[in-house]
Design a protein around this motif. Structure first.
Motif, PDB file in Angstrom:
ATOM      1  N   TYR A 107     -39.862 -55.106  29.331  1.00  0.00           N
ATOM      2  CA  TYR A 107     -41.497 -55.398  29.690  1.00  0.00           C
ATOM      3  C   TYR A 107     -42.287 -54.316  28.478  1.00  0.00           C
ATOM      4  O   TYR A 107     -43.388 -54.644  27.850  1.00  0.00           O
ATOM      5  N   LYS A 108     -41.679 -53.220  28.288  1.00  0.00           N
ATOM      6  CA  LYS A 108     -42.066 -52.139  27.177  1.00  0.00           C
ATOM      7  C   LYS A 108     -42.039 -52.695  25.841  1.00  0.00           C
ATOM      8  O   LYS A 108     -42.880 -52.507  25.040  1.00  0.00           O
ATOM      9  N   LEU A 109     -41.005 -53.566  25.409  1.00  0.00           N
ATOM     10  CA  LEU A 109     -41.051 -54.235  24.084  1.00  0.00           C
ATOM     11  C   LEU A 109     -41.540 -55.324  23.812  1.00  0.00           C
ATOM     12  O   LEU A 109     -41.562 -55.755  22.681  1.00  0.00           O
ATOM     13  N   PHE A 110     -42.052 -55.782  25.013  1.00  0.00           N
ATOM     14  CA  PHE A 110     -42.680 -57.229  24.924  1.00  0.00           C
ATOM     15  C   PHE A 110     -43.869 -57.472  23.675  1.00  0.00           C
ATOM     16  O   PHE A 110     -43.720 -58.493  22.906  1.00  0.00           O
ATOM     17  N   HIS A 158     -41.473 -55.357  10.973  1.00  0.00           N
ATOM     18  CA  HIS A 158     -41.383 -56.018   9.738  1.00  0.00           C
ATOM     19  C   HIS A 158     -39.907 -56.191   9.674  1.00  0.00           C
ATOM     20  O   HIS A 158     -39.497 -57.007   8.641  1.00  0.00           O
ATOM     21  N   ASP A 159     -38.880 -55.530  10.017  1.00  0.00           N
ATOM     22  CA  ASP A 159     -37.583 -55.786   9.955  1.00  0.00           C
ATOM     23  C   ASP A 159     -36.944 -56.574  11.064  1.00  0.00           C
ATOM     24  O   ASP A 159     -37.588 -56.783  11.943  1.00  0.00           O
ATOM     25  N   LEU A 160     -35.541 -56.831  10.924  1.00  0.00           N
ATOM     26  CA  LEU A 160     -35.094 -57.690  11.694  1.00  0.00           C
ATOM     27  C   LEU A 160     -33.822 -57.018  12.810  1.00  0.00           C
ATOM     28  O   LEU A 160     -33.495 -57.384  13.820  1.00  0.00           O
ATOM     29  N   TYR A 161     -33.634 -55.623  12.469  1.00  0.00           N
ATOM     30  CA  TYR A 161     -32.665 -54.709  13.160  1.00  0.00           C
ATOM     31  C   TYR A 161     -32.997 -54.732  14.674  1.00  0.00           C
ATOM     32  O   TYR A 161     -32.042 -54.357  15.278  1.00  0.00           O
ATOM     33  N   LEU A 162     -34.136 -54.574  15.123  1.00  0.00           N
ATOM     34  CA  LEU A 162     -34.235 -54.854  16.615  1.00  0.00           C
ATOM     35  C   LEU A 162     -34.792 -56.017  17.242  1.00  0.00           C
ATOM     36  O   LEU A 162     -34.941 -55.849  18.464  1.00  0.00           O
ATOM     37  N   VAL A 163     -34.526 -57.152  16.565  1.00  0.00           N
ATOM     38  CA  VAL A 163     -35.102 -58.355  17.243  1.00  0.00           C
ATOM     39  C   VAL A 163     -33.907 -58.807  18.505  1.00  0.00           C
ATOM     40  O   VAL A 163     -34.326 -59.134  19.374  1.00  0.00           O
ATOM     41  N   TRP A 164     -32.596 -58.273  18.264  1.00  0.00           N
ATOM     42  CA  TRP A 164     -31.910 -58.572  19.414  1.00  0.00           C
ATOM     43  C   TRP A 164     -32.140 -57.664  20.746  1.00  0.00           C
ATOM     44  O   TRP A 164     -31.830 -58.197  21.698  1.00  0.00           O
ATOM     45  N   ALA A 165     -32.832 -56.597  20.652  1.00  0.00           N
ATOM     46  CA  ALA A 165     -33.414 -55.919  21.670  1.00  0.00           C
ATOM     47  C   ALA A 165     -34.519 -56.268  22.459  1.00  0.00           C
ATOM     48  O   ALA A 165     -34.654 -56.401  23.456  1.00  0.00           O
ATOM     49  N   GLY A 166     -35.523 -56.739  21.629  1.00  0.00           N
ATOM     50  CA  GLY A 166     -36.693 -57.445  22.083  1.00  0.00           C
ATOM     51  C   GLY A 166     -37.926 -57.234  21.326  1.00  0.00           C
ATOM     52  O   GLY A 166     -39.159 -57.213  21.363  1.00  0.00           O
ATOM     53  N   VAL A 167     -37.662 -56.622  20.072  1.00  0.00           N
ATOM     54  CA  VAL A 167     -38.807 -56.189  19.026  1.00  0.00           C
ATOM     55  C   VAL A 167     -38.824 -57.385  17.890  1.00  0.00           C
ATOM     56  O   VAL A 167     -38.048 -57.359  17.282  1.00  0.00           O
ATOM     57  N   GLN A 168     -39.989 -58.185  18.275  1.00  0.00           N
ATOM     58  CA  GLN A 168     -40.141 -59.209  17.349  1.00  0.00           C
ATOM     59  C   GLN A 168     -40.443 -59.059  16.004  1.00  0.00           C
ATOM     60  O   GLN A 168     -40.836 -57.692  15.604  1.00  0.00           O
ATOM     61  N   GLN A 169     -40.138 -59.901  15.061  1.00  0.00           N
ATOM     62  CA  GLN A 169     -40.382 -59.501  13.693  1.00  0.00           C
ATOM     63  C   GLN A 169     -41.730 -60.164  13.517  1.00  0.00           C
ATOM     64  O   GLN A 169     -41.894 -61.315  13.752  1.00  0.00           O
ATOM     65  N   TYR A 170     -42.691 -59.636  12.734  1.00  0.00           N
ATOM     66  CA  TYR A 170     -43.888 -60.074  12.027  1.00  0.00           C
ATOM     67  C   TYR A 170     -43.559 -61.484  11.276  1.00  0.00           C
ATOM     68  O   TYR A 170     -42.541 -61.466  10.518  1.00  0.00           O
TER      69      TYR A 170
END
Length: 261
Positions: free
Chosen positions: A163-166, A171-183
């Motif tokens: 919910y917090k990461l939604f 600009h990077d890909l390294y946290l896409v797996w966790a839930g931080v989307q990429q611009y």
């Protein structure tokens, strides 16, 4: 190479999914989730090819897709708990789970490449449902020995972090797996670990509760229901159905578009 891997995997499925020692209600539930997923992708394809107008990124269709994915991952968690209850050696169980998870990751990587060629880099699937499933299978093998109350607590924390990461992006890909989307990237299939690992954890807790030590609840009446038996048969091949259904649908609509000019 791809054809060889596909045939080897199909042979593997046919060898292990004979139906012996499997639970009809789990297979039927898994098949139900897959059928819902096929229906969703069929609707998505109708939208993509311009036959209907629906907003798959908001409202009903958005939550419908997440319900389907959560149900699919939930059954995977139950399956891990059942496999753990039957195992005689925990180390062998972990090795088997890691191997299975890596095979799923291999197919996820193939789907990522297909999405790159089909939709372009801006819509390439980086962490979709199969990536999540591969992660869940491996991570659940280590989590299955934890107390059920703690597992549920971790599931709640997983949802809270998601919910917090939604609304976060990078600009990077390294946290896409966790839930931080990429611009600049709008993935049509995106199920990060937070919060979507939670259904697998809930499945683990349910499996440890109702299938303790590989025991099976008394649900004999389901075996007399022809619809449930048919679903259970489909459920044994849920991953295979998932892998082939969308390419078949896309090919079908592409052919229709070609003849329509």
């Amino acid at each position: 190479m791809f054809f060889y891997l596909a045939m080897k995997y199909i042979k593997f499925l046919l060898n292990i999914h004979s139906g012996k020692g499997r639970y009809i209600e789990i297979d039927a539930l898994r098949a139900f989730a897959i059928l819902l997923m096929v229906f969703y992708h069929f609707s998505w394809d109708l939208m993509y090819f311009g036959y209907i107008e629906i907003d798959v990124y908001n409202g009903f269709w958005y939550w419908f897709a997440r319900f389907i994915a959560s149900l699919f991952i939930f059954t995977a968690g139950i399956g891990i708990a059942i496999a753990y209850g039957r195992c005689k050696d925990y180390n062998d169980f972990v090795k088997s789970s890691i191997k299975r998870g890596l095979v799923i990751f291999m197919w996820a990587a193939i789907i990522s490449l297909v999405s790159l060629f089909q939709f372009g880099s801006g819509y390439m699937i980086i962490f979709g449902i199969l990536h999540l499933l591969g992660f869940s299978v491996i991570a659940s093998a280590f989590a299955v020995r934890i107390n059920r109350v703690i597992i549920i607590a971790v599931a709640v924390v997983t949802v809270f972090i998601g919910y917090k990461l939604f609304h976060m992006a990078s600009h990077d890909l390294y946290l896409v797996w966790a839930g931080v989307q990429q611009y600049g990237r709008a993935m049509p299939d995106y199920y990060p670990v937070f919060p979507y690992f939670a259904p697998a954890l809930v499945g683990l807790a349910v499996g440890k509760t109702f299938y303790s030590n590989g025991m099976h609840p008394d649900l004999k009446f389901l075996k007399k229901n022809n619809a449930v038996k048919l679903l259970a048969t489909m459920g044994r091949f849920s991953l295979l159905i998932y892998l082939v259904h969308q390419p078949i649908l896309m090919a079908f609509f592409s052919i229709v578009q070609f003849f329509r000019g």
